[in-house]
Write a protein that holds these residues in place. Sequence first.
Motif, PDB file in Angstrom:
ATOM      1  N   SER A   1      43.297  46.699  30.729  1.00 16.12           N
ATOM      2  CA  SER A   1      44.317  46.184  32.561  1.00 16.12           C
ATOM      3  C   SER A   1      44.576  45.209  32.249  1.00 16.12           C
ATOM      4  N   VAL A   2      44.398  44.698  30.813  1.00 11.20           N
ATOM      5  CA  VAL A   2      44.539  42.997  29.936  1.00 11.20           C
ATOM      6  C   VAL A   2      45.909  43.103  29.001  1.00 11.20           C
TER       7      VAL A   2
ATOM      8  N   SER B   1      47.974  45.641  29.613  1.00 14.71           N
ATOM      9  CA  SER B   1      48.838  46.300  30.799  1.00 14.71           C
ATOM     10  C   SER B   1      49.700  44.366  31.125  1.00 14.71           C
ATOM     11  N   VAL B   2      49.421  43.405  31.662  1.00 15.26           N
ATOM     12  CA  VAL B   2      49.198  42.549  31.636  1.00 15.26           C
ATOM     13  C   VAL B   2      50.089  41.857  30.824  1.00 15.26           C
TER      14      VAL B   2
ATOM     15  N   VAL C   1      46.973  34.693  35.759  1.00 14.88           N
ATOM     16  CA  VAL C   1      47.310  36.147  36.587  1.00 14.88           C
ATOM     17  C   VAL C   1      45.686  36.085  34.967  1.00 14.88           C
ATOM     18  N   LEU C   2      46.298  36.355  33.647  1.00 14.55           N
ATOM     19  CA  LEU C   2      45.114  37.461  33.117  1.00 14.55           C
ATOM     20  C   LEU C   2      43.545  37.016  33.650  1.00 14.55           C
TER      21      LEU C   2
ATOM     22  N   PRO D   1      42.234  35.896  36.064  1.00 12.35           N
ATOM     23  CA  PRO D   1      42.172  36.844  37.759  1.00 12.35           C
ATOM     24  C   PRO D   1      42.051  38.744  37.694  1.00 12.35           C
ATOM     25  N   VAL D   2      42.749  38.994  36.864  1.00 17.26           N
ATOM     26  CA  VAL D   2      42.889  40.324  36.625  1.00 17.26           C
ATOM     27  C   VAL D   2      41.748  40.834  35.901  1.00 17.26           C
ATOM     28  N   TRP D   3      41.250  39.815  34.390  1.00 22.36           N
ATOM     29  CA  TRP D   3      39.816  40.496  33.768  1.00 22.36           C
ATOM     30  C   TRP D   3      38.900  40.710  34.443  1.00 22.36           C
TER      31      TRP D   3
ATOM     32  N   SER E   1      38.871  40.462  38.362  1.00 24.34           N
ATOM     33  CA  SER E   1      38.623  41.043  38.975  1.00 24.34           C
ATOM     34  C   SER E   1      38.159  42.841  38.968  1.00 24.34           C
ATOM     35  N   VAL E   2      39.264  42.943  36.892  1.00 24.80           N
ATOM     36  CA  VAL E   2      38.558  44.204  36.562  1.00 24.80           C
ATOM     37  C   VAL E   2      37.012  44.846  36.352  1.00 24.80           C
TER      38      VAL E   2
END
Length: 486
Positions: A23-24, A26-27, A188-189, A191-193, A195-196
């Motif tokens: 996911s990271v 991909s971001v 961005v990274l 919150p994505v990290w 969240s996943v």
Amino acid sequence: MSARTTLRARWQRLAEPTLVRRSVVSVLLAFVLVWGVLLCYIFMTYKHTITNDPGLQKYGDALLVSLQDVTNPAHAAAAIDSTETWTYIRRRQIGIFPGKTLHALSDADGNPVFASHELKTLNLPPRHPEAVGVITEAIAEGTVYRIYTGHNARWALQVFEPKRTDAAFLAYNGRFILPYLLLAMPFVLVPVWLSVRNGLKPLQQLASRIARRNNDDLQPVGFDAQHRELKPLEQSLDTLLARMRQKVERERAFVQDAAHEIRTPLAVITAQAHVMARSQSEAERTQAQAHLEQAIARTSHLAQQLLDLAALDEAQRPTPRDLDVAQWLRAALAQAAPRAMARQIELSLDAPDSLTTRLDLPALESVVHNLLDNAVRYSLAGGTVAVGLRVDDGGTTLQLAVQDDGPGIPAAEQGKVFERFYRGPGHAASSGSHNDAGHATNGSGLGLAIVRQAALRMGGQVRLGQGLGGRGVGFFVEIPLAARRG
């Protein structure tokens, strides 16, 4: 464990794919894509601007407007010289424009008033009347110059601006955009990290719960999934465990029944062998030998049916082969004919001359041989066994029927005849029962179970129905056809 082994294990753990890392990455790739898209957009805007709304044109027009009230050539030259110096300083301060903007000024009669020193060595083209109001380009000493040409009532002006190359434009703007993206990236990274990572916690809890279970624990997972995305996984696991639980229970019962069935003929073999060894009477030894041979035959039959059933239970299926089912069925009836004639049973076949299709031959053999054996063994002497073969009107299903006119199967037993080792109460061969488990000497209770399993392996089904003339029983098998030829 050596340091090298530890280092290798750590490297393998780091190199192992993870959803968080995926996911990271991909971001990050999305940021690179955004960077590229923004750069392309700025470049296209730049190209559109210099083509349709050139700043050089505005700059030159503004200079002419500022000089239109200046009548003294020396004053005009000083103004142009001052403007050129200021422009050069600003270009260097900004740092994105190459070189120096050059100017050439002449009066209305064409007499030179001012010319940049560099113009004497660059050999740039002179002013042409037809170029007025149009931005032209020329190359001098490897540099592309954009040239403005304009005039008013008193003065004629040319401005020579070094042109930025596309590569220089892209390099500058690429460096200009990058810090903004780098600044936004952590917001961005992170919150994505998070969240996943948090999203995977329920999966990790589920995996931990399953890992702690005993090897023989096939009960439902008991994981109360709160997230909608995890509910199908939990349901699928519970369904799989339920199927495995049923399969284990069936196999356990099967093994127990098989052990019980084998124990009986083995006991008979042991007893009759003891009689043959100890008896002094020739008649007793002859009778014991007959019983011994009968028990051996029953054991052999049971073992073969157990092997057949085990082969049908295997997940891997043989490749279907082209087969003329009608001709093959005639050969199968010919093999069963001697046993039928011995009991004065009439065999008949209603089938087309030829019916070629692709089928699982071992499974078909199990269906036909067991149904014929069942019908011939348990029909009344002098009875009739009719076999029918056809394809439905749509050409998609092969239909096989084996019917007789015997006493049939009681309604209370019909739902159980396909179970393994099932025996109808009090049935024996002489009574005409169609449950082959009913014969105390020859039946094993596996024939119809084999038929059902073989039909299922071919994607079909078997059902009970009426026999001949309203009597007896019929077994009707339907097999879907993948392709039919001939």
